[in-house]
Design a protein around this motif. Structure first.
Motif, PDB file in Angstrom:
ATOM      1  N   GLN A 133       0.801  -1.214   0.000  1.00 44.42           N
ATOM      2  CA  GLN A 133       0.000   0.000   0.000  1.00 44.42           C
ATOM      3  C   GLN A 133       0.837   1.269   0.000  1.00 44.42           C
ATOM      4  OE1 GLN A 133      -3.593  -0.271  -0.217  1.00 44.42           O
ATOM      5  NE2 GLN A 133      -2.666  -2.217  -0.777  1.00 44.42           N
ATOM      6  N   HIS A 134       2.116   1.174   0.330  1.00 44.33           N
ATOM      7  CA  HIS A 134       2.942   2.380   0.327  1.00 44.33           C
ATOM      8  C   HIS A 134       4.337   2.099  -0.251  1.00 44.33           C
ATOM      9  CE1 HIS A 134       4.581   0.617   4.046  1.00 44.33           C
ATOM     10  NE2 HIS A 134       3.328   0.509   4.458  1.00 44.33           N
ATOM     11  N   MET A 135       4.376   1.277  -1.322  1.00 44.58           N
ATOM     12  CA  MET A 135       5.633   0.963  -1.998  1.00 44.58           C
ATOM     13  C   MET A 135       5.524   1.224  -3.493  1.00 44.58           C
ATOM     14  SD  MET A 135       7.095  -2.654  -0.624  1.00 44.58           S
ATOM     15  CE  MET A 135       7.924  -2.848   0.948  1.00 44.58           C
ATOM     16  N   ARG A 136       6.665   1.496  -4.094  1.00 48.67           N
ATOM     17  CA  ARG A 136       6.748   1.464  -5.556  1.00 48.67           C
ATOM     18  C   ARG A 136       6.704   0.005  -6.009  1.00 48.67           C
ATOM     19  NH1 ARG A 136      12.138   3.911  -7.284  1.00 48.67           N
ATOM     20  NH2 ARG A 136      12.808   2.578  -5.546  1.00 48.67           N
ATOM     21  N   LEU A 137       6.273  -0.220  -7.240  1.00 49.80           N
ATOM     22  CA  LEU A 137       6.197  -1.576  -7.765  1.00 49.80           C
ATOM     23  C   LEU A 137       7.559  -2.261  -7.720  1.00 49.80           C
ATOM     24  CD1 LEU A 137       4.764  -3.923  -9.165  1.00 49.80           C
ATOM     25  CD2 LEU A 137       5.151  -2.760 -11.352  1.00 49.80           C
ATOM     26  N   SER A 138       8.611  -1.550  -8.110  1.00 46.66           N
ATOM     27  CA  SER A 138       9.937  -2.172  -8.140  1.00 46.66           C
ATOM     28  C   SER A 138      10.366  -2.622  -6.745  1.00 46.66           C
ATOM     29  CB  SER A 138      10.966  -1.192  -8.711  1.00 46.66           C
ATOM     30  OG  SER A 138      11.021  -0.002  -7.941  1.00 46.66           O
ATOM     31  N   THR A 139      10.044  -1.815  -5.709  1.00 50.71           N
ATOM     32  CA  THR A 139      10.389  -2.182  -4.339  1.00 50.71           C
ATOM     33  C   THR A 139       9.569  -3.377  -3.878  1.00 50.71           C
ATOM     34  OG1 THR A 139      10.839   0.146  -3.889  1.00 50.71           O
ATOM     35  CG2 THR A 139      10.625  -1.306  -1.987  1.00 50.71           C
ATOM     36  N   LEU A 140       8.286  -3.374  -4.233  1.00 49.10           N
ATOM     37  CA  LEU A 140       7.424  -4.493  -3.871  1.00 49.10           C
ATOM     38  C   LEU A 140       7.899  -5.789  -4.525  1.00 49.10           C
ATOM     39  CD1 LEU A 140       4.824  -5.554  -2.497  1.00 49.10           C
ATOM     40  CD2 LEU A 140       3.681  -5.142  -4.677  1.00 49.10           C
ATOM     41  N   LEU A 141       8.337  -5.713  -5.774  1.00 48.02           N
ATOM     42  CA  LEU A 141       8.812  -6.913  -6.451  1.00 48.02           C
ATOM     43  C   LEU A 141      10.051  -7.481  -5.762  1.00 48.02           C
ATOM     44  CD1 LEU A 141       8.272  -5.868 -10.178  1.00 48.02           C
ATOM     45  CD2 LEU A 141       6.998  -7.590  -8.885  1.00 48.02           C
ATOM     46  N   GLU A 142      10.929  -6.604  -5.290  1.00 45.60           N
ATOM     47  CA  GLU A 142      12.098  -7.074  -4.543  1.00 45.60           C
ATOM     48  C   GLU A 142      11.667  -7.777  -3.258  1.00 45.60           C
ATOM     49  OE1 GLU A 142      15.291  -7.230  -5.109  1.00 45.60           O
ATOM     50  OE2 GLU A 142      15.169  -6.313  -7.088  1.00 45.60           O
ATOM     51  N   MET A 143      10.709  -7.180  -2.556  1.00 44.96           N
ATOM     52  CA  MET A 143      10.220  -7.777  -1.319  1.00 44.96           C
ATOM     53  C   MET A 143       9.516  -9.104  -1.616  1.00 44.96           C
ATOM     54  SD  MET A 143       7.823  -5.972   1.562  1.00 44.96           S
ATOM     55  CE  MET A 143       7.559  -6.749   3.161  1.00 44.96           C
TER      56      MET A 143
END
Length: 267
Positions: A225-235
């Motif tokens: 809910q509070h991430m960029r897509l690229s950061t979420l994909l890393e997570m």
């Protein structure tokens, strides 16, 4: 412990019942806030717990704060200076969203009656909301001349969207169950006598799945809910590596290939 909560276990499902029916389960003291927060933290550390249901004793889910305490400047709104009131919130009611909303375990609010002010926000801290036909909902802080002090300004827009959250917060007007269902505030509405059955049925649908994967999935959705897509994909890649390494993942794949019921141990 103040005895504000009644705690019941049924297998992997724990039910927390707000147990002040004579006060319509209003949250009145810092001790009650601490009991809720401490209980949530303890449950979150318990690997045997897979789902938590939150409900209220009697005819109300939670009437929010204690109006008499608000008038007398005692309890969770205690203090006479601005600094004292601020600390009352920080050390009282605000402990609950930091513990309940941040739980990795999936949570279900079984809203048996009115959920008003902090009571509505308490329901919004849960992941899923099932409402009785006797429920009512109101973000009613403005009606008593205050603002949502318990995280409602963060929680409600995430559930119903900003325009509806603004309407509810600025008018303080109540919603009936049909209106709550229409705006996405609740997932389902059932007759009063079927509420806990419906909540437990939903809990069991969740609890049959691999518990570590369920917890990781909830955390991933929360963080998204509070991430960029690229950061979420890393997570997501990191969480996927953790999930692939569990015994339950292997058990899930094997049981599908062998066409049998899986047995998950949370490992």
């Amino acid at each position: 412990m103040t005895g504000f909560l009644k705690i019941e276990r049924d297998g992997h499902v724990v039910t927390l019942t707000l147990n002040r029916p004579e006060k319509r389960n209003a949250i009145s003291t810092a001790e009650e806030c601490a009991e809720v927060a401490d209980t949530c933290r303890a449950l979150n550390r318990d690997d045997h717990v897979r789902v938590v249901i939150v409900t209220g004793e009697g005819s109300s889910f939670c009437a929010g704060g204690d109006l008499k305490g608000m008038r007398d400047r005692t309890g969770i709104t205690g203090g006479h200076s601005g600094a004292e009131i601020r600390e009352s919130y920080r050390r009282g009611i605000q402990m609950i969203p930091l513990a309940l909303y941040e739980m990795d375990i999936p949570t279900i609010a079984a809203v048996n009656g009115p959920a008003i002010g902090a009571g509505l926000d308490l329901a919004c801290m849960c992941d899923i909301r099932i409402a009785s036909e006797a429920a009512r909902f109101a973000e009613s802080f403005v009606k008593v001349g205050i603002v949502p002090g318990d995280g409602g300004a963060y929680l409600l827009p995430k559930v119903v969207g900003m325009p509806k959250a603004l309407e509810m917060s600025l008018t303080g007007d109540p919603l009936n169950p049909a209106e709550a269902l229409a705006c996405g505030l609740v997932n389902k509405v059932v007759p009063p006598g079927e509420l806990m059955q419906a909540a437990h049925a939903m809990a069991e649908r969740i609890a049959v799945n691999p518990p570590q994967a369920v917890r990781l999935t909830k955390r991933l959705l929360r963080e998204s809910q509070h991430m960029r897509l690229s950061t979420l994909l890393e997570m997501s890649a990191a969480y996927q590596a953790l999930a692939h390494g569990t015994r339950d993942h292997r058990e899930a794949v094997d049981s599908m290939l062998e066409k049998r019921v899986p047995h998950f141990e949370g490992r």
